[in-house]
Write a protein that holds these residues in place. Structure first.
Motif, PDB file in Angstrom:
ATOM      1  N   ILE A 172       1.137  -1.139   0.505  1.00  0.00           N
ATOM      2  CA  ILE A 172      -0.078   0.271   0.015  1.00  0.00           C
ATOM      3  C   ILE A 172       0.579   1.114  -0.194  1.00  0.00           C
ATOM      4  O   ILE A 172       1.457   1.838   1.018  1.00  0.00           O
ATOM      5  N   GLN A 173       0.942   1.370  -1.223  1.00  0.00           N
ATOM      6  CA  GLN A 173       2.208   2.669  -1.633  1.00  0.00           C
ATOM      7  C   GLN A 173       1.319   4.089  -2.601  1.00  0.00           C
ATOM      8  O   GLN A 173       0.700   3.080  -3.612  1.00  0.00           O
ATOM      9  N   PRO A 174       1.778   5.443  -2.614  1.00  0.00           N
ATOM     10  CA  PRO A 174       1.278   6.097  -3.444  1.00  0.00           C
ATOM     11  C   PRO A 174       2.065   5.366  -4.625  1.00  0.00           C
ATOM     12  O   PRO A 174       2.830   4.691  -5.356  1.00  0.00           O
ATOM     13  N   THR A 175       1.522   5.467  -6.314  1.00  0.00           N
ATOM     14  CA  THR A 175       2.032   5.370  -7.166  1.00  0.00           C
ATOM     15  C   THR A 175       2.269   6.512  -7.886  1.00  0.00           C
ATOM     16  O   THR A 175       1.168   7.564  -8.077  1.00  0.00           O
ATOM     17  N   GLU A 176       3.749   6.445  -9.360  1.00  0.00           N
ATOM     18  CA  GLU A 176       3.515   7.985 -10.306  1.00  0.00           C
ATOM     19  C   GLU A 176       3.406   7.347 -11.333  1.00  0.00           C
ATOM     20  O   GLU A 176       2.678   8.336 -12.358  1.00  0.00           O
ATOM     21  N   ASN A 177       2.850   6.078 -11.524  1.00  0.00           N
ATOM     22  CA  ASN A 177       2.606   5.509 -12.594  1.00  0.00           C
ATOM     23  C   ASN A 177       1.152   5.848 -13.681  1.00  0.00           C
ATOM     24  O   ASN A 177       0.304   4.633 -13.689  1.00  0.00           O
ATOM     25  N   ILE A 178       0.520   6.991 -13.617  1.00  0.00           N
ATOM     26  CA  ILE A 178      -0.203   7.713 -13.358  1.00  0.00           C
ATOM     27  C   ILE A 178      -0.803   8.770 -13.775  1.00  0.00           C
ATOM     28  O   ILE A 178       0.492   9.410 -14.192  1.00  0.00           O
ATOM     29  N   VAL A 179      -1.946   9.026 -15.242  1.00  0.00           N
ATOM     30  CA  VAL A 179      -2.177  10.320 -16.025  1.00  0.00           C
ATOM     31  C   VAL A 179      -3.281  10.622 -15.749  1.00  0.00           C
ATOM     32  O   VAL A 179      -4.382  10.379 -15.083  1.00  0.00           O
ATOM     33  N   PHE A 180      -3.096  11.888 -16.086  1.00  0.00           N
ATOM     34  CA  PHE A 180      -4.941  12.693 -15.530  1.00  0.00           C
ATOM     35  C   PHE A 180      -5.419  13.753 -16.799  1.00  0.00           C
ATOM     36  O   PHE A 180      -3.592  14.342 -17.287  1.00  0.00           O
ATOM     37  N   HIS A 181      -6.401  14.116 -17.001  1.00  0.00           N
ATOM     38  CA  HIS A 181      -6.564  15.377 -17.385  1.00  0.00           C
ATOM     39  C   HIS A 181      -7.781  16.714 -16.936  1.00  0.00           C
ATOM     40  O   HIS A 181      -8.790  15.375 -15.914  1.00  0.00           O
ATOM     41  N   PRO A 182      -8.099  17.336 -17.079  1.00  0.00           N
ATOM     42  CA  PRO A 182      -9.453  18.149 -16.671  1.00  0.00           C
ATOM     43  C   PRO A 182     -10.350  17.727 -16.665  1.00  0.00           C
ATOM     44  O   PRO A 182     -10.249  17.394 -18.331  1.00  0.00           O
ATOM     45  N   VAL A 183     -11.659  17.793 -16.337  1.00  0.00           N
ATOM     46  CA  VAL A 183     -12.799  17.528 -17.514  1.00  0.00           C
ATOM     47  C   VAL A 183     -14.255  18.105 -16.843  1.00  0.00           C
ATOM     48  O   VAL A 183     -14.021  18.991 -16.139  1.00  0.00           O
ATOM     49  N   SER A 184     -14.607  17.671 -17.584  1.00  0.00           N
ATOM     50  CA  SER A 184     -16.154  19.270 -17.192  1.00  0.00           C
ATOM     51  C   SER A 184     -16.603  18.701 -16.183  1.00  0.00           C
ATOM     52  O   SER A 184     -17.352  17.865 -15.049  1.00  0.00           O
ATOM     53  N   THR A 185     -17.601  20.053 -15.170  1.00  0.00           N
ATOM     54  CA  THR A 185     -18.301  19.875 -13.780  1.00  0.00           C
ATOM     55  C   THR A 185     -19.298  19.242 -14.274  1.00  0.00           C
ATOM     56  O   THR A 185     -20.004  18.797 -13.206  1.00  0.00           O
ATOM     57  N   PHE A 186     -19.384  18.526 -15.648  1.00  0.00           N
ATOM     58  CA  PHE A 186     -20.479  18.103 -15.566  1.00  0.00           C
ATOM     59  C   PHE A 186     -21.267  16.315 -14.527  1.00  0.00           C
ATOM     60  O   PHE A 186     -21.708  15.859 -14.471  1.00  0.00           O
ATOM     61  N   VAL A 187     -19.328  15.995 -14.929  1.00  0.00           N
ATOM     62  CA  VAL A 187     -18.766  15.250 -13.161  1.00  0.00           C
ATOM     63  C   VAL A 187     -19.960  15.380 -11.942  1.00  0.00           C
ATOM     64  O   VAL A 187     -19.305  14.278 -11.399  1.00  0.00           O
ATOM     65  N   ASN A 188     -19.901  16.405 -11.790  1.00  0.00           N
ATOM     66  CA  ASN A 188     -20.008  17.096 -10.298  1.00  0.00           C
ATOM     67  C   ASN A 188     -21.695  16.056 -10.112  1.00  0.00           C
ATOM     68  O   ASN A 188     -21.821  15.782  -8.627  1.00  0.00           O
TER      69      ASN A 188
END
Length: 311
Positions: free
Chosen positions: A208-224
């Motif tokens: 159980i450790q943080p991982t650096e092998n991830i990516v991300f992008h901003p999305v619309s507040t539609f997901v709220n």
């Protein structure tokens, strides 16, 4: 070659874009939890409810649980009674998801949502194939979790629920939020976490450790809104881009009314403000009390003076 994952043979994966607590989702666990004679290395895919209900909970209604168990912190999971018992009994699971969302606090006071997921290969968007052929589907996020089985005190159907373990955020995503799910990256990490008979708790928790092998992008507040569960929830957006207001019957009427009221006004706009707005901002007359405004309004209605005075 990246072969088709074992869990795909159990059940075809249906993408979910926007799930919240009390929803259900696909969870991997050792088959021995269900069949005592099974090998602990065998895996099975189950549908469980998100939000762990401890086996010792005595109320007949699981929704009466007084605390939130959607996520559990890695630093306290061996201390809190909600998770400790299940964890020491080897009730470890892997929660499968397309990715997860986190919201970044903005200086303006709002929050910007981000979609966070595993990096995908070039053919990841292709549809998965049947049988033992190479898997070309989306690489799902594999999050470490704890599950438990609760039986109503008065009898009834068993309820399987889970919680997602969280850790401090990795450096790359810490600007979005200070916490993140504990992600198991690779088959070996998944095997060790699930094989409770061969891998004791104290050794498993080291995964159980943080991982650096991830990516991300901003999305619309539609997901709220949890009601929205479509591909638009994960579609990337450009931050700072001017948002176009969608034309709806209601705002068409409003915009049309504003336009006509400005064009038909005998007076020009002051400081680029519409007449109706400037009257509230640049008022040359002394400030009126609420009683004065009410009296003036009543006077415009053409009512008898006696009636106006009485009002």
């Amino acid at each position: 070659r990246r072969r088709q994952p074992d869990w795909v043979r159990e059940e075809r994966y249906q993408p979910s874009y926007n799930k919240g607590p009390q929803s259900s989702g696909p969870v991997l666990l050792s088959r021995r939890h269900l069949h005592q004679d099974a090998d602990s290395s065998e895996r099975v895919l189950m549908d469980m409810r998100w939000g762990l209900v401890p086996s010792w909970f005595k109320n007949d209604d699981p929704s009466k649980l007084q605390f939130n168990t959607s996520n559990c912190r890695s630093d306290t999971m061996l201390k809190k009674t909600s998770y400790k018992g299940a964890l020491l009994k080897g009730k470890r699971c892997v929660v499968l998801a397309d990715g997860f969302y986190e919201w970044q606090q903005q200086q303006s006071g709002g929050k910007q949502p981000y979609f966070i997921y595993f990096p995908q290969t070039k053919d990841a968007v292709d549809e998965g194939t049947e049988g033992d052929e190479e898997w070309k589907g989306w690489r799902l996020l594999t999050m470490a979790g704890i599950f438990d089985c609760w039986e109503p005190p008065s009898g009834g159907e068993m309820l399987y629920t889970y919680t997602i373990i969280t850790v401090d955020a990795s450096k790359d995503v810490s600007f979005i939020h200070h916490r993140m799910p504990a992600i198991l990256d690779g088959d070996e990490a998944i095997r060790k976490w699930l094989d409770f008979a061969e891998v004791p708790t104290q050794e498993a928790v080291k995964l159980i450790q943080p991982t650096e092998n991830i990516v991300f992008h901003p999305v619309s507040t539609f997901v709220n809104s949890i009601r929205n569960n479509t591909p638009e929830c994960v579609a990337p957006i450009e931050l700072g881009a001017k948002k176009e207001v969608k034309a709806t019957p209601s705002n068409k009427v409003l915009l049309g009314w504003l336009k006509n009221s400005q064009e038909g006004s005998p007076q020009k706009k002051e400081n680029n403000l519409p007449k109706w707005k400037s009257q509230f901002i640049h008022s040359p007359s002394p400030k009126k009390t609420s009683a004065d405004i009410l009296q003036q309004w009543l006077g415009k209605q053409g009512e008898p003076a006696a009636k106006k005075h009485k009002a």
